[in-house]
Design a protein around this motif. Structure first.
Motif: not given
Length: 481
Positions: A119-136
């Motif tokens: 949703v943030f990407t669709e709104a024109g944001y650059k998005t980043a994730y660093i560290g622990k995910w634990h959703l895959d």
């Protein structure tokens, strides 16, 4: 709902939400005000009680204390299902666990989910994730491959899950080669976040970044020596709900727990100073929280999942740019995991997808609405590592208000605490004649909320079978290192 139906529903919702957000997309014209950046600082197993500003006598957290002074401090924030993966899925989707399906660890969030990153990407944001995910959910330490499994996040320096904080695996964006953070991973992850912010400050588009630390989750005694040396187990002051037979072990483990916290506090301070140095601080929303707490001996138990305050309550600070006109200070609303996504979207004036079940607390923080008088807590899995029946674990549903915690297990009323006069939750009031009317009222309200949310409160194994999750002979989802 079957996997195929969920797939198409998720796809439709994403298309609808994308269409609704088109008017808010794209580059910012010259002279147009830039939308606020969003920095989510997510920790693992940091209970609400263990900060300086919350009054813990064992720990100083000067950087968090400073952040708290200029933040909205949700003192009653809870993790609605206090275990790692369910919280993280609710954070990203704004949905409750029985909707998004991640009601236990080591299962995959549906790749068609409408998520914060998308949703943030669709709104024109650059998005980043660093560290622990634990959703895959496909085995710990593995690469969460670029594409749909990263749920809309563009920049990536992350791992699925590891608790080896001094030999921590991660994957760098599109590079499939396994890498290792040098030294204590919280330090290296902070530096990576600072590097990203530095580069983003030169760009016009705002950013959403989730910095997800693995600590202060166990193993407790693996922070760098300089931090471990700050805490003498013999001087640790225990909460009075830790039984005497667990006191020595709890003191030893708390010393290590606080060492992790001291290290994280220092890193958070560096991160905030960097935001100021790059000129991004005054236009950045900072959310600091944790996925759940840690009992650490309280009520004779360790880790999470149980409905006690040390497990359920999490720290939650929202530092919001002063130009947005939101007053700082303590707020007693019951804000839950699924409320974070819609609240961040509301603060950024981004449309909230129809798939979201949580509440946007922006009007509450603006003083325009009274929200959060109660919230739900849930445990589906009485067979996880830290909530097994032989350790007192059980399925439960509960309702929490600013004053009371009431829970029901499959057999009926289980726990009732008046947290205002019994903050350590030592006196269970279920069956107490003086509280009969209150118990009946809370039980009725819990029934109403379960009906509103479509929760039938079935035995946990029925949800596991419904979603088709495999269990091994230890009754946990199997994974490989």
């Amino acid at each position: 709902m079957s996997g195929k139906k969920y797939y198409f529903l998720g796809l439709i919702l994403l298309l609808v939400s994308s269409f609704a957000l088109k008017s808010k997309e794209g580059k910012y014209e010259e002279g147009e005000k830039k939308k606020p950046n969003v920095l989510v600082i997510l920790t693992d197993q940091w209970r609400a009680q263990s900060t300086g500003y919350a009054g813990d006598p064992n720990i100083r957290t000067p950087n968090l204390d400073s952040l708290e002074e200029r933040s909205v401090n949700f003192t009653n924030a809870v993790s609605g299902m206090p275990v790692c993966s369910p919280f993280r899925a609710s954070l990203l989707t704004g949905q409750r666990p029985l909707t998004h399906g991640v009601f236990m660890n080591d299962v995959q969030l549906d790749t068609n989910a409408v998520t914060m990153g998308k949703v943030f990407t669709e709104a024109g944001y650059k998005t980043a994730y660093i560290g622990k995910w634990h959703l895959d959910g496909h085995g710990r330490l593995q690469n969460v491959k670029p594409g749909e499994r990263r749920q809309g996040f563009q920049y990536w320096k992350a791992n699925e899950c590891t608790h080896n904080y001094n030999h921590s695996v991660y994957y760098d964006n599109d590079d499939p080669e396994r890498k290792i953070w040098e030294g204590y991973d919280a330090f290296e992850q902070t530096y990576a976040a600072m590097d990203y912010i530095g580069h983003r400050s030169e760009e016009q588009d705002p950013f959403l970044m989730v910095l997800s630390y693995g600590t202060p989750h166990a193993p407790y005694h693996t922070a760098p020596e300089a931090y471990r040396n700050q805490f003498d187990p013999e001087k640790i002051v225990l909460r009075e709900n830790v039984p005497a037979e667990m006191a020595e072990q709890a003191k030893t483990d708390l010393a290590g727990y606080y060492a992790h916290i001291a290290a994280l506090d220092e890193m958070i301070g560096r991160l905030i100073r960097h935001l100021k140095e790059t000129g991004e601080y005054d236009n950045t929303i900072i959310l600091f929280t944790s996925d759940h707490g840690d009992l650490l001996g309280s009520h004779g138990a360790y880790k999470k999942q149980q409905p006690y305050e040390e497990s359920v309550k999490v720290p939650m600070l929202m530092s919001i740019p002063s130009a947005m006109g939101i007053l700082t200070g303590e707020r007693d609303a019951m804000i839950n995991s699924e409320d974070l996504m819609p609240t961040l979207l509301g603060l950024c004036d981004i449309g909230i997808p129809s798939s979201v079940e949580g509440i946007d607390f922006t009007p509450y923080m603006e003083g325009k609405a009274q929200l959060g008088q109660e919230t739900l807590i849930t445990c589906v899995q009485p067979f996880g590592q830290w909530n097994r029946v032989n350790r007192g674990g059980k399925e439960y549903r509960g309702i929490v208000t600013p004053r009371y915690t009431y829970t029901r297990d499959l057999n009926g009323p289980w726990l009732l605490f008046d947290n205002s006069i019994d903050p350590l939750q030592l006196n269970n009031l279920v069956g107490n004649p003086a509280y009969k009317a209150l118990q009946a009222r809370l039980d009725q309200r819990l029934s109403e909320r379960l009906e509103e949310t479509g929760d039938e409160f079935l035995p946990g194994i029925e949800y596991v079978n419904k979603w088709g999750y495999p269990l091994d002979d230890t009754e946990t989802v199997p994974y490989t290192n």
